[in-house]
Enzyme design. Structure first.
Site, PDB file in Angstrom:
ATOM      1  N   LEU A 152      33.001  50.247  40.927  1.00  0.00           N
ATOM      2  CA  LEU A 152      34.281  50.914  41.336  1.00  0.00           C
ATOM      3  C   LEU A 152      35.298  49.914  41.258  1.00  0.00           C
ATOM      4  O   LEU A 152      35.590  48.941  40.975  1.00  0.00           O
ATOM      5  CB  LEU A 152      33.709  50.909  43.020  1.00  0.00           C
ATOM      6  CG  LEU A 152      32.720  51.921  43.972  1.00  0.00           C
ATOM      7  CD1 LEU A 152      32.703  51.195  44.861  1.00  0.00           C
ATOM      8  CD2 LEU A 152      33.384  52.821  42.903  1.00  0.00           C
ATOM      9  N   ASP A 153      36.471  50.480  41.081  1.00  0.00           N
ATOM     10  CA  ASP A 153      37.246  49.952  40.781  1.00  0.00           C
ATOM     11  C   ASP A 153      38.142  48.833  41.837  1.00  0.00           C
ATOM     12  O   ASP A 153      37.486  48.749  42.447  1.00  0.00           O
ATOM     13  CB  ASP A 153      39.143  50.693  40.526  1.00  0.00           C
ATOM     14  CG  ASP A 153      38.963  52.091  39.940  1.00  0.00           C
ATOM     15  OD1 ASP A 153      38.235  51.378  38.573  1.00  0.00           O
ATOM     16  OD2 ASP A 153      39.704  52.626  39.958  1.00  0.00           O
ATOM     17  N   LYS A 154      38.241  47.792  41.586  1.00  0.00           N
ATOM     18  CA  LYS A 154      38.249  46.134  42.049  1.00  0.00           C
ATOM     19  C   LYS A 154      39.505  46.689  43.701  1.00  0.00           C
ATOM     20  O   LYS A 154      38.275  46.925  44.731  1.00  0.00           O
ATOM     21  CB  LYS A 154      39.897  45.090  42.051  1.00  0.00           C
ATOM     22  CG  LYS A 154      40.738  44.676  42.590  1.00  0.00           C
ATOM     23  CD  LYS A 154      41.385  43.284  42.244  1.00  0.00           C
ATOM     24  CE  LYS A 154      42.090  42.214  42.854  1.00  0.00           C
ATOM     25  NZ  LYS A 154      42.728  42.047  42.911  1.00  0.00           N
ATOM     26  N   ARG A 187      41.889  59.242  40.193  1.00  0.00           N
ATOM     27  CA  ARG A 187      43.114  58.944  40.214  1.00  0.00           C
ATOM     28  C   ARG A 187      43.442  59.282  39.218  1.00  0.00           C
ATOM     29  O   ARG A 187      44.700  59.798  39.405  1.00  0.00           O
ATOM     30  CB  ARG A 187      43.121  57.070  40.473  1.00  0.00           C
ATOM     31  CG  ARG A 187      42.214  57.091  40.532  1.00  0.00           C
ATOM     32  CD  ARG A 187      42.373  55.079  40.872  1.00  0.00           C
ATOM     33  NE  ARG A 187      43.598  54.632  40.493  1.00  0.00           N
ATOM     34  CZ  ARG A 187      43.684  53.267  40.009  1.00  0.00           C
ATOM     35  NH1 ARG A 187      42.777  52.416  40.090  1.00  0.00           N
ATOM     36  NH2 ARG A 187      44.466  52.898  39.710  1.00  0.00           N
TER      37      ARG A 187
END
Length: 339
Positions: free
Chosen positions: A141-143, A259
């Site tokens: 998962l992205d930060k 996104r």
């Protein structure tokens, strides 16, 4: 898999198969990638001679000696970072990752990551994934994306989970659902975004939609499909449907997929400075409470809500759910109050 020398004889039905695949089938506790690394390291012999070609074809009755070394100490080091653990057994661990936590050490983030936390938390229960005692990261998962993640603790679990993620749910074993808050309301309440993704030209840290006509000339282009459904819409004093709460289901798992796809159809995520910069002024549409909640969010409004998979050893179907974290719950409440 216990360290030491293991003797393996190819069966008749394995004749003509690749060496790395045959050995991996016999050494069930080791992933094929790990077996391939052992071969390349010169740790496999046939009739006393080192065999260092993973793609060598075997013959029925061929016998190989495989030297499995002890797993070395973890690199990076463990750190006492609190974890929100949803499930754990001898083979895997499921955690609720908070926003702001980087998954894996990399340039600029060598410490303070989820991997550092897992090494400390799991301790000696980690086996030698890839020859090193470390957690097996099979997805990320992205930060600044929160939510459910599963991590392997053993080679067998790593291989099994990796296969499920590689199939992207096409075999029915895995499912992933995300909560997102986007600018505007999609024209259709449900939809499917099928658009290739690749590195953005001129900015290698960003992803972008790649035109189909460029697919053959862009080796970085990957198939990417996201399904979405509108859960709720929120009005402002000046605009109906100024914000929508959508749930996205991944049919593939590419970097920044949701996104980029939502921005591609004109509905970037709230708080996404990378792909929604053109909608920054839209915050002026929000009431004071919602605008304050968005400012406090300080990240993209994206949360990995549910993760379903088949336990890689028992075969049990498992589903884990994580409700909206406090920052997104506060944003939703503020948007609803202003509608």
């Amino acid at each position: 898999m216990e360290p030491g020398q293991h003797r393996i004889t190819a069966r008749a039905e394995e004749a003509g198969g690749r060496l790395d695949r045959v050995l991996a089938d016999h050494l069930g506790a080791l992933s094929r990638a790990r077996v391939k690394a052992l071969i390349k390291d010169g740790r496999v012999r046939h009739a006393g001679v080192v065999v260092d070609a993973p793609n060598r074809r075997v013959a029925a009755g061929d016998t190989f000696e495989v030297d499995v070394p002890p797993a070395v100490s973890a690199v990076p080091l463990g750190e006492a970072i609190p974890l929100d653990t949803l499930y754990e057994d001898a083979h895997l661990i499921v955690v609720n990752k908070p926003a702001g936590l980087v998954v894996h050490p990399a340039a600029g983030n060598w410490t303070g990551t989820l991997v550092n936390a897992l090494i400390a938390h799991c301790g000696d229960s980690l086996s030698g994934i890839g020859g090193v005692k470390r957690p097996g990261i099979v997805h990320r998962l992205d930060k600044d994306t929160s939510g459910v993640m599963v991590v392997a603790k053993t080679d067998r679990a790593h291989a099994g989970l990796a296969a499920q993620f590689a199939a992207h749910g096409k075999d029915g074993r895995m499912s992933r659902t995300y909560d997102a808050f986007v600018w505007g309301t999609p024209e259709r309440p449900t939809g499917r975004v099928d658009a290739l993704l690749g590195r953005a030209q001129g900015n290698r840290t960003k992803m972008a939609v790649v035109p189909r006509a460029q697919f053959s000339s862009r080796p970085d282009a990957r198939e990417a499909v996201t399904r979405y459904a509108t859960v709720a819409t929120f009005d402002t004093a000046t605009r109906a449907g100024a914000v929508a709460h959508v749930q996205c289901v991944l049919e593939t798992g590419r970097t920044h997929q949701i996104r980029v796809h939502m921005a591609h159809i004109g509905h970037p995520l709230l708080g996404d400075a990378t792909y929604g910069a053109g909608h920054a002024a839209s915050a002026a549409l929000l009431g004071d409470q919602a605008r304050s909640a968005l400012s406090a969010l300080n990240r993209q409004a994206l949360h990995a809500r549910t993760l379903g998979f088949e336990h890689p050893l028992s075969g049990e179907a498992m589903v884990f759910d994580s409700p909206l974290p406090p920052d997104l719950a506060a944003l939703k409440t503020a948007l609803a109050a202003a509608s």
